[in-house]
Motif scaffolding. Structure first.
Motif, mmCIF file in Angstrom:
data_model
loop_
_atom_site.group_PDB
_atom_site.id
_atom_site.type_symbol
_atom_site.label_atom_id
_atom_site.label_comp_id
_atom_site.label_asym_id
_atom_site.label_seq_id
_atom_site.Cartn_x
_atom_site.Cartn_y
_atom_site.Cartn_z
ATOM 1 N N LYS A 135 -7.143 -6.205 4.306
ATOM 2 C CA LYS A 135 -7.164 -4.756 4.583
ATOM 3 C C LYS A 135 -5.765 -4.267 4.959
ATOM 4 C CE LYS A 135 -11.883 -3.612 5.711
ATOM 5 N NZ LYS A 135 -12.716 -4.759 6.135
ATOM 6 N N VAL A 136 -5.121 -4.978 5.865
ATOM 7 C CA VAL A 136 -3.775 -4.590 6.316
ATOM 8 C C VAL A 136 -2.793 -4.672 5.137
ATOM 9 C CG1 VAL A 136 -1.866 -5.330 7.806
ATOM 10 C CG2 VAL A 136 -4.196 -5.251 8.708
ATOM 11 N N ALA A 137 -2.891 -5.752 4.351
ATOM 12 C CA ALA A 137 -1.978 -5.953 3.217
ATOM 13 C C ALA A 137 -2.157 -4.853 2.183
ATOM 14 C CB ALA A 137 -2.240 -7.324 2.593
ATOM 15 N N SER A 138 -3.389 -4.512 1.941
ATOM 16 C CA SER A 138 -3.689 -3.527 0.911
ATOM 17 C C SER A 138 -3.134 -2.148 1.285
ATOM 18 C CB SER A 138 -5.213 -3.492 0.747
ATOM 19 O OG SER A 138 -5.574 -2.498 -0.101
ATOM 20 N N GLU A 139 -3.291 -1.813 2.559
ATOM 21 C CA GLU A 139 -2.750 -0.550 3.083
ATOM 22 C C GLU A 139 -1.230 -0.509 2.913
ATOM 23 O OE1 GLU A 139 -3.683 2.857 5.760
ATOM 24 O OE2 GLU A 139 -4.902 1.611 4.484
ATOM 25 N N ALA A 140 -0.575 -1.614 3.347
ATOM 26 C CA ALA A 140 0.892 -1.658 3.324
ATOM 27 C C ALA A 140 1.426 -1.683 1.894
ATOM 28 C CB ALA A 140 1.373 -2.903 4.070
ATOM 29 N N GLN A 141 0.666 -2.288 0.998
ATOM 30 C CA GLN A 141 1.171 -2.476 -0.371
ATOM 31 C C GLN A 141 1.366 -1.167 -1.120
ATOM 32 O OE1 GLN A 141 -0.452 -2.278 -3.644
ATOM 33 N NE2 GLN A 141 1.436 -3.033 -4.599
ATOM 34 N N ARG A 142 0.563 -0.138 -0.779
ATOM 35 C CA ARG A 142 0.677 1.136 -1.522
ATOM 36 C C ARG A 142 2.098 1.682 -1.435
ATOM 37 N NH1 ARG A 142 -4.158 3.243 1.213
ATOM 38 N NH2 ARG A 142 -5.579 1.683 0.453
ATOM 39 N N GLU A 143 2.620 1.726 -0.238
ATOM 40 C CA GLU A 143 3.971 2.265 -0.029
ATOM 41 C C GLU A 143 5.024 1.300 -0.602
ATOM 42 O OE1 GLU A 143 4.909 5.135 1.016
ATOM 43 O OE2 GLU A 143 7.048 4.610 1.042
ATOM 44 N N TRP A 144 4.802 0.032 -0.347
ATOM 45 C CA TRP A 144 5.760 -0.992 -0.809
ATOM 46 C C TRP A 144 5.833 -1.029 -2.336
ATOM 47 C CZ3 TRP A 144 9.691 -3.616 0.868
ATOM 48 C CH2 TRP A 144 10.072 -4.820 0.288
ATOM 49 N N GLY A 145 4.688 -0.961 -2.984
ATOM 50 C CA GLY A 145 4.648 -1.009 -4.445
ATOM 51 C C GLY A 145 5.316 0.217 -5.064
ATOM 52 N N ALA A 146 5.333 1.339 -4.311
ATOM 53 C CA ALA A 146 5.947 2.560 -4.828
ATOM 54 C C ALA A 146 7.441 2.617 -4.502
ATOM 55 C CB ALA A 146 5.237 3.779 -4.223
ATOM 56 N N THR A 147 7.914 1.648 -3.742
ATOM 57 C CA THR A 147 9.350 1.588 -3.394
ATOM 58 C C THR A 147 10.114 0.989 -4.582
ATOM 59 O OG1 THR A 147 8.722 1.198 -1.106
ATOM 60 C CG2 THR A 147 10.974 0.605 -1.708
ATOM 61 N N PRO A 148 11.220 1.617 -5.011
ATOM 62 C CA PRO A 148 11.953 1.051 -6.161
ATOM 63 C C PRO A 148 12.403 -0.388 -5.900
ATOM 64 C CG PRO A 148 12.737 3.260 -5.643
ATOM 65 C CD PRO A 148 11.804 2.883 -4.541
#
Ligand code: NAD
Length: 490
Positions: free
Chosen positions: A55-68
């Protein structure tokens, strides 16, 4: 006078950038193999703790995945520098929990750092493709992260194998859940803490501890899109099968039985010292270790050197310890069986002692000569400093034995003839071939991975093929010109 009871630390998981107490009720002792001392206790977590991490990883990944990607790798540049600065500290932890010598531990951390270096170069090698495929219509590729991915790692390289996986996976925009071996969980916690210190956003690298239960939970969790595994063949196959059945991408590297073919024209000194380094390094607990020499024809003087050099190694100084009592007993049982079956034990490492560490799991180098090709010591993974020698009279005979091996991790030949070496490269059934190199580990950007029972799932777990594994590639077909009446076939 007060009695002091020293309690060892009960490890927590690492979730969302900090230690989080596990909900597990059961803990296992983490024992230093070279002293027998219990240095920590590791929780045996299950689906509940995993779910928290996902759950924590999934939340954090949205922003991280959108980071160039260019921004993502800036953290990895800092991570690389910090790992270099802390290599000695990490090597001490690695040596403590795994039992390898500090020099071996340091070398393994350095190999891991190379994978971080490769991950920092992602912006230079990550570009997609673009082509006009029809008049006014172009096709291009888009690489995207998988999302939340996981890595399950073995005891024998507690820092290096995690570093094979998570730097590239997170540089690719994923959030990562690392499940280290329950026998060696300490390096993983240190790596996570160092990554946080370098500014890796909370939730992008998480560590959950445990054994079979949590591994199965990882295979089953619908929030995890990809799984990298490194460990023994039986478990690799089970993880591969279970993840595949759940529709996950999975690459699972397994065990090995590596053959080193020695030709009569091999350079005696280089060959002997190379074989000794290969079968005794990390006390033989390497998937790349030489475990069988196939001696072709008259190579007696080379094998004499192997025995003399191996006999000079001192456990505790040149040789680390075996991971556990149980593993030690398993290895000794192979040597006992060889002896009982009348094989020639030309160097016997049983009963080795290190005076200042009597409780360590010590085993000195052992050589079993004239081993039949179908004896367990010739065919099964022993995973200790034990070398079996099979004598044959021709290269063809040697190739037949090599090719009958169900494993396909590494195979090497020692020769001074280029034609023989070329023939071996073409015909040995292994993913990693050595020519006069006993531990033929491909360095980045070449990927690490074997074949057959040494790897389930297609592709390597490091290097170029790993980029494909940790990303999804979309194909985008574009037409902006409304005046262009051509249909897609034109
Ligand atoms: P292992 O298979 O026992 O454990 C590997 C991981 O799987 C650990 O995290 C462990 O907790 C988990 N695990 C263990 N038993 C399980 C089960 N029944 N169900 C689900 N998960 C389980 O391996 P190990 O003893 O830690 O490591 C040594 C093995 O790893 C050797 O066979 C070695 O050849 C292999 N290895 C292979 C490579 C490679 O690149 N091919 C590299 C290093 C080690």
């Amino acid at each position: 006078m007060s009695t002091q009871v020293t309690k060892v630390e009960q490890l927590a998981n690492w979730i969302g950038g900090k230690k989080v107490a596990a909900s597990a009720k059961e803990f296992l002792p983490v024992t230093a193999p070279s002293t027998g001392e219990v240095v920590a206790e590791v929780p045996l977590c299950g689906p509940a703790d995993l779910d928290k991490a996902v759950k924590v990883a999934s939340e954090a990944q949205r922003e991280w995945g959108a980071t160039p990607v260019k921004d993502r790798v800036q953290i990895l540049f800092r991570f690389k520098a910090m790992l270099e600065a802390k290599t000695d500290q990490l090597a001490e932890i690695c040596s403590l929990e795994n039992g390898k010598t500090v020099d071996e531990a340091r070398a393994s951390v350095s190999r891991g750092i190379e994978c971080v270096e490769y991950a920092t170069s992602l912006p230079q090698i990550f570009q997609g493709r673009l082509m006009e495929v029809s008049r006014g219509v172009e096709c291009r590729t888009r690489r995207e992260p998988v999302g939340v991915v996981a890595g399950i790692t073995p005891f024998n390289f507690p820092a290096m194998v995690p570093l094979w996986m998570f730097p590239l996976a997170i540089a690719s925009g994923n959030a990562f859940i690392l499940k280290p071996s329950e026998q060696t969980p300490l390096c993983a916690m240190e790596l996570a803490a160092i990554a946080a210190e370098c500014g890796l956003p909370a939730g992008i690298l998480n560590v959950v501890h445990g054994g079979r239960d949590i591994v199965e939970a990882i295979c089953d969790h619908p929030g995890i899109g990809g799984v990298g595994f490194v460990g023994s063949t039986g478990v690799a196959k089970a993880v591969y099968t279970r993840c595949s059945a759940n529709g996950k991408r999975v690459r699972a590297l397994g065990g090995a039985k590596n053959h080193l073919v020695v030709m009569p024209d091999a350079d005696p000194e280089m060959t002997a010292s190379n074989i000794v380094a290969s079968f005794t390094g990390c006390a033989g607990q390497r998937c790349m270790a030489a475990s069988v020499v196939i001696a072709v024809g008259e190579v007696g003087p080379i094998l004499d050197r192997v025995r003399t050099q191996a006999a000079s190694l001192v456990p505790g100084r040149d040789l680390g310890s075996i991971i556990s009592r149980k593993a030690h007993e398993r290895i000794v049982a192979y040597i006992d069986k060889a002896e009982k079956d009348g094989l020639s034990i030309v160097l016997d490492g049983r009963g080795a002692q290190v005076p200042d560490r009597p409780e360590g799991n010590w085993l000195a180098p052992t050589i079993i000569d004239h081993a039949p090709k179908d004896h367990p010591c010739s065919c099964e993974e022993i995973f200790g400093p034990v070398l079996s020698i099979i004598r044959v009279s021709s290269l063809d005979e040697a190739m037949e034995i090599e090719n009958d091996n169900p494993y396909g991790n590494a195979a090497a030949i020692y020769t001074s003839n280029g034609g023989t070496a070329e023939f071996f490269s073409a015909n040995a059934r292994a993913g990693m071939i050595g020519i006069n190199v006993g531990v033929p580990v491909p360095r980045e950007p070449f990927g690490f991975g074997g074949l057959f029972d040494s790897r389930f799932g297609d592709g390597d777990l490091t290097g170029e093929q790993a980029i494909d594994f940790w990303t999804i590639t979309k194909k985008v077909t574009v037409k902006w010109s409304a005046g262009n009446r051509a249909n897609w076939m034109s």
